[in-house]
Design an enzyme around this catalytic site. Structure first.
Site, short mmCIF file in Angstrom:
data_model
loop_
_atom_site.label_atom_id
_atom_site.label_comp_id
_atom_site.label_asym_id
_atom_site.label_seq_id
_atom_site.Cartn_x
_atom_site.Cartn_y
_atom_site.Cartn_z
CB CYS A 31 -0.92 -0.03 1.22
SG CYS A 31 -1.80 1.51 1.54
CB CYS A 34 0.29 1.90 4.08
SG CYS A 34 -1.40 1.29 3.89
#
Length: 302
Positions: A31, A34
């Site tokens: 991600c 993230c």
């Protein structure tokens, strides 16, 4: 920052949140957002210096936990306090927004310091060291003036030590809140009783006068109430409640329930600080307080 799995979730998240807010960061290695949010969270955890705990959960590896929280997208952050989710946000937020989110829920450094001072004060009192306790409570109030619990303990100790003028100075910033706070209102009852007694300080003469009036009429509630206030001023708590019960047994509603309200105030004053117990357990009640609560209930409900 701690990596959480099913095996340590209960300890590192639920149990930990009983003591400090826990921010759970649901992420995954693939991600991109993230990776930008993670360093911000880690920086703030360091900066906030123990005011909250950061844990990370790989939503791919820990799908059971992610499902339990209803995670639909990542990154998602969930804040837990006392074992329950209280707030959260989705997406890679800028540092300013994450900081604002934390500041809504996380105790300030001053609040934590004041809480530590309160605990130190209670330990000092248990050891009989009133000087240290007073110093710690004074510092707690100065550090966090909005902490009414610390102020209650500080003013109460000043009154117990007979430092009435100092108590009034410390109480002045919250006097307007006394009508809406049972604890602060109890201190006001105590100080008003002291003021009333200071106007007529001869205890022996006053006691003889009260005894004569009550002997002439057991329903002389003004005399009984004045005697109870004198006993409160002298910190003769159980004697004061016994006298107030004499009024309540004869007329519960007398003088806009003044006897009941004053009795409840005394209970609030003599209630000792509750010791910390395991989450979910009820701390044992002081036996004197418990006895007089039962006596009040039996009279009021009869």
């Amino acid at each position: 920052m701690i990596d959480v799995t099913v095996e340590n979730f209960e300890t590192e998240v639920i149990a930990a949140s009983m003591e400090v807010p826990v921010l759970v960061d649901f992420w995954a290695p693939w991600c991109g957002p993230c990776k930008s949010l993670g360093p911000i969270l880690e920086k703030l955890e360091t900066e906030y210096a123990g005011r909250f705990k950061l844990v990370k959960i790989d939503s791919d590896q820990e799908q059971q936990i992610a499902a339990m929280f209803g995670i639909r997208s990542i990154p998602t952050c969930v804040l837990l306090m006392k074992g329950q989710p209280v707030d959260g946000f989705m997406g890679a937020q800028p540092e300013g927004q994450v900081r604002a989110f934390l500041d809504k829920h996380v105790p300030s450094a001053d609040e934590l310091l004041a809480e530590a001072e309160e605990e130190a004060a209670q330990e000092a009192l248990e050891d009989g060291d009133t000087d240290t306790a007073l110093e710690k409570l004074q510092h707690a109030v100065a550090t966090d003036p909005a902490n009414d619990d610390a102020r209650f303990d500080y003013v109460k100790l000043l009154l117990q030590l007979g430092r009435v003028d100092d108590a009034k100075v410390a109480f002045a910033p919250v006097i307007a809140k006394a009508t809406g706070s049972r604890r602060l209102g109890a201190l006001k009852v105590w100080m008003d009783a002291i003021d009333a007694v200071d106007a007529a300080p001869d205890d022996a003469a006053a006691e003889a006068e009260f005894a004569a009036k009550i002997a002439a009429s057991k329903r002389d509630f003004d005399a009984r109430f004045a005697r109870a206030r004198r006993l409160i001023a002298r910190q003769r708590w159980t004697d004061a409640m016994d006298e107030l019960l004499e009024i309540l047994m004869r007329d519960k509603a007398w003088n806009d329930e003044a006897a009941r309200k004053t009795y409840v105030a005394v209970l609030e004053i003599i209630e000792p600080p509750r010791a910390k117990v395991a989450e979910g357990q009820i701390p044992p009640e002081d036996p004197v307080v418990a006895t007089y609560r039962r006596r009040l209930s039996s009279v009021v409900l009869s």
